[in-house]
Design an enzyme around this catalytic site. Sequence first.
Site, mmCIF file in Angstrom:
data_model
loop_
_atom_site.group_PDB
_atom_site.id
_atom_site.type_symbol
_atom_site.label_atom_id
_atom_site.label_comp_id
_atom_site.label_asym_id
_atom_site.label_seq_id
_atom_site.Cartn_x
_atom_site.Cartn_y
_atom_site.Cartn_z
ATOM 1 N N TYR A 1 32.880 -34.543 -40.092
ATOM 2 C CA TYR A 1 32.774 -33.152 -40.536
ATOM 3 C C TYR A 1 32.220 -32.981 -41.953
ATOM 4 O O TYR A 1 31.419 -32.066 -42.194
ATOM 5 C CB TYR A 1 34.118 -32.437 -40.364
ATOM 6 C CG TYR A 1 34.310 -31.965 -38.945
ATOM 7 C CD1 TYR A 1 33.853 -30.722 -38.531
ATOM 8 C CD2 TYR A 1 34.914 -32.790 -37.994
ATOM 9 C CE1 TYR A 1 34.002 -30.297 -37.215
ATOM 10 C CE2 TYR A 1 35.071 -32.377 -36.684
ATOM 11 C CZ TYR A 1 34.616 -31.132 -36.296
ATOM 12 O OH TYR A 1 34.753 -30.725 -34.993
ATOM 13 N N GLU B 1 41.096 -30.843 -32.391
ATOM 14 C CA GLU B 1 40.619 -32.086 -31.787
ATOM 15 C C GLU B 1 41.615 -33.221 -31.969
ATOM 16 O O GLU B 1 41.742 -34.090 -31.089
ATOM 17 C CB GLU B 1 39.253 -32.444 -32.363
ATOM 18 C CG GLU B 1 38.165 -31.495 -31.875
ATOM 19 C CD GLU B 1 36.887 -31.550 -32.703
ATOM 20 O OE1 GLU B 1 36.682 -32.537 -33.428
ATOM 21 O OE2 GLU B 1 36.099 -30.591 -32.613
#
Length: 411
Positions: free
Chosen positions: A95, A137
């Site tokens: 990310y 997630e």
Amino acid sequence: MLNDKTIQIIKSTVPVLEVHGTAITKRFYEMLFTNHPELLHIFNHANQKQGRQQTALANAVYAAAQHIDNLGAIIPVVKQIGHKHRSLGIKAEHYPIVGQTLLAAIKDVLGDAATDEIIQAWAEAYGVIADAFIGVEAEMYDQAEKQEGGWSGFRPFQVVKKVRESDVITSFYLAPQDGGRIASFLPGQYISVKLDIPGETYTHIRQYSLSDAPGKPYYRISVKREDTLKDRPAGKVSVYLHEKVEEHDVLMISAPAGDFTLDQQDTRPVTLISGGVGLTPMVSMLKTLAATNPQRQVTFIHAAQNGDVHALRGEVEELAAEHPQISAYWCYDRPTEQDKADQAYHKEGYVDLQWLQSIVAVKDSSYYFCGPVPFMRTVNSLLKEWGVPAADIHYEFFGPAGSLENEPAAV
């Protein structure tokens, strides 16, 4: 939490994203793969070339900007993308790379219009959005690994059977190489297959819907061979699976994922509509309904070019013959002479509202559909024209999510 000023700045950029969103995400992927080519082991190269991934990301960024003051509104989108990320193996450490590259792409495309204030606001907003994805997630990774028969990452499965279902679709029956248990799944979910194809620089990962009911000692995927079509090259993975992968070969598989699933608590009639290889999740749903909810009325509708490319027909007809609550209908837009002689279909041409209304026993049903995007746009349009509530309409994109709100096209 974001302060009011940051929220105001992000919302003020929504019109800009409407105009430049795809250009920004196209530049984003160019920069991402130039600076981090190792990520090409994860991303679908074909979707990149066709622009589908760029459009999907642009839509996700646009939605996040619209709802930046109420990110709870986009949690369904976060979960949908989260399923795909978990299935592909995208982790929290990816990310920051994505965030840095996205900000650089915004600056690169917008130039001086992307002021330091705007970039700073987007940096803060991205941090909040990324945290939402990472949290969702993380739970998915934990659940996939800790469930009975579950695992993390990719696990070796052996092809125990390979069956040619039609001229273009072949089924692969996959059992774990270690002989252990496998995770159950919800009808409609998919698995990821990771391949190292000889001569290819990067790993290829593709997601395929499970085409059998849960509860078996194997997973089954039914894969369409994507041949060259006009400007679209042949599908490297599907062609490799069809032509090179044989029984006893080993494939690396991720645990089942996906949020396009049958609501088994709903007792109303259900209508399953598919086009082409989009029938794979529908067959899984149909088999599950026949086994677990024999009182629930089911209308199964499949559209194909003709009988030569119509897969799994025998399985569906066998279920319909055994279960009086199941009705199955075929629509061929280019039937062969043999199809005509055998009266092998119920409608020639395309699915239309008049035919749909004539075969769906009860309008107050839940509707699930899957297939090529133009097909889904038309089905969605027909159901809305009929007055079916949005809450009863469920569909799945094969590949990056798109929009069904464009003009309907022939199916």
